[in-house]
Enzyme design. Structure first.
Site, PDB file in Angstrom:
ATOM      1  N   GLY A  94      45.617  43.011  25.693  1.00 44.10           N
ATOM      2  CA  GLY A  94      45.990  43.622  26.965  1.00 44.10           C
ATOM      3  C   GLY A  94      47.163  44.580  26.876  1.00 44.10           C
TER       4      GLY A  94
ATOM      5  N   GLU B 251      42.302  37.370  17.280  1.00 46.25           N
ATOM      6  CA  GLU B 251      42.942  38.163  18.322  1.00 46.25           C
ATOM      7  C   GLU B 251      44.459  38.093  18.162  1.00 46.25           C
ATOM      8  OE1 GLU B 251      40.122  38.446  21.960  1.00 46.25           O
ATOM      9  OE2 GLU B 251      41.328  36.648  22.171  1.00 46.25           O
TER      10      GLU B 251
ATOM     11  N   LYS C 178      38.173  36.792  31.950  1.00 44.55           N
ATOM     12  CA  LYS C 178      39.412  36.075  32.327  1.00 44.55           C
ATOM     13  C   LYS C 178      39.374  35.673  33.813  1.00 44.55           C
ATOM     14  CE  LYS C 178      41.826  38.628  28.795  1.00 44.55           C
ATOM     15  NZ  LYS C 178      43.084  38.870  28.137  1.00 44.55           N
TER      16      LYS C 178
ATOM     17  N   GLU D 162      45.784  32.727  25.547  1.00 51.49           N
ATOM     18  CA  GLU D 162      46.363  32.505  26.876  1.00 51.49           C
ATOM     19  C   GLU D 162      46.327  31.018  27.231  1.00 51.49           C
ATOM     20  OE1 GLU D 162      44.020  35.493  28.844  1.00 51.49           O
ATOM     21  OE2 GLU D 162      45.179  37.035  27.800  1.00 51.49           O
TER      22      GLU D 162
ATOM     23  N   ASN E  89      35.226  38.902  27.840  1.00 54.51           N
ATOM     24  CA  ASN E  89      35.991  37.796  28.429  1.00 54.51           C
ATOM     25  C   ASN E  89      36.595  38.332  29.725  1.00 54.51           C
ATOM     26  OD1 ASN E  89      37.785  35.784  29.109  1.00 54.51           O
ATOM     27  ND2 ASN E  89      39.202  36.177  27.414  1.00 54.51           N
TER      28      ASN E  89
ATOM     29  N   HIS F  48      41.640  30.253  23.380  1.00 57.35           N
ATOM     30  CA  HIS F  48      42.168  31.600  23.638  1.00 57.35           C
ATOM     31  C   HIS F  48      43.692  31.521  23.668  1.00 57.35           C
ATOM     32  CE1 HIS F  48      43.135  35.367  25.609  1.00 57.35           C
ATOM     33  NE2 HIS F  48      41.940  35.790  25.259  1.00 57.35           N
TER      34      HIS F  48
ATOM     35  N   SER G  42      42.714  44.746  22.721  1.00 55.39           N
ATOM     36  CA  SER G  42      42.699  46.158  23.115  1.00 55.39           C
ATOM     37  C   SER G  42      41.558  46.953  22.481  1.00 55.39           C
ATOM     38  CB  SER G  42      44.051  46.807  22.828  1.00 55.39           C
ATOM     39  OG  SER G  42      45.064  46.196  23.619  1.00 55.39           O
TER      40      SER G  42
END
Ligand code: PEP
Length: 254
Positions: free
Chosen positions: A174, A168, A12, A100, A10, A98, A214
């Site tokens: 991250g 996730e 992003k 985010e 991904n 996702h 991660s």
């Protein structure tokens, strides 16, 4: 039927044209070099790079995916991209839900389910993301949150051929922090049970559940060798050809 390990990147909101093409060409070359492999590869660049990346991947067994989609086929939705547009650009997959997007765009489970269902209609596979926040984990609510997200954001006609789930933990994305392998297996096994209740045992056993958060070359084997982990959704490390490929190689699955 065995579930084929999926190594998914991904990207992003990263990459201008030259960077994206370089990255895609690098991944394509390395995957070609690997030759026969048990793994499937997927890269999900930003919308602006889809066409160029598709071209750069030519001849390599690397699928193309987008990072979001609208649930309508066309119309007055300024700034949005439809499933048919993604299909037209050469996508086989699209990521939906996702964390985010759940956070930045207040996406609900209901909306995510509509997006996934629209993706199927266009012949796309949906990678549906779920995962708990740190606060939810610390409150012991991880399984409850993932159960609620699965029940709400996975369409009733989902199956192993049109859907991949990505677990996730939000706090692991991250950050360099990861759950233990035992924690990951516990959540994946619980998610598969919920999928079995919702979609039937046969469908649940065929559906891939990726771990994301991660993932790096150094921890790939630890997570990807777990019985209910069927691949990885990789953010940061998918932006470097060496790391993305090393994750696949180190996983012991490819
Ligand atoms: C992601 O955003 O899907 C992700 C897993 O990111 P990272 O690998 O950087 O944690």
């Amino acid at each position: 039927m065995a579930r084929k390990t999926l190594i998914a990147g991904n990207w992003k909101m990263n990459g201008l044209l030259a960077d994206g093409v370089d990255l895609a060409k690098g991944v394509a070359a390395e995957v070609k070099k690997m030759g026969k492999t048990q793994c499937e590869f997927l890269v999900c660049p930003p919308f602006t790079l889809l066409t160029a990346v598709k071209k750069a991947l030519r001849g390599a067994k690397v699928a193309l995916g987008a990072q979001d989609v609208h649930f309508n086929a066309k119309g007055a939705h300024t700034g949005d991209i439809s499933p048919l547009m993604l299909k037209d650009a050469g996508c086989q997959y699209v990521i939906v839900g996702h964390s985010e997007r759940r956070a930045d765009h207040k996406e609900s489970d209901e909306l995510i389910s509509k997006k996934a269902a629209a993706a199927y209609e266009a012949g796309l596979k949906a990678v549906i993301c779920i995962g708990e926040t740190l606060e939810e984990r610390e409150a012991g609510k991880t399984i409850d949150v993932c159960t609620r997200q699965i029940l709400g954001s996975v369409p009733d006609n989902a199956d192993g051929s049109n859907t991949v789930i990505a677990y996730e933990p939000v706090w692991a994305i991250g950050t360099g922090k990861t759950p233990t392998a035992e924690d990951v297996e516990e959540v994946h096994a619980a998610v598969r049970k919920v999928l079995a209740k919702k979609l039937g045992k046969g469908n649940a056993n065929k559906m891939r559940i990726l771990y994301g958060g991660s993932v790096k070359p150094g921890n790939a084997k630890e997570f990807l060798s777990l019985p209910d982990v069927d691949g990885a959704l990789i953010g940061g490390a998918s932006l470097k050809v060496e790391d993305f490929i090393a994750i696949a190689k180190n996983s012991g699955q490819c």
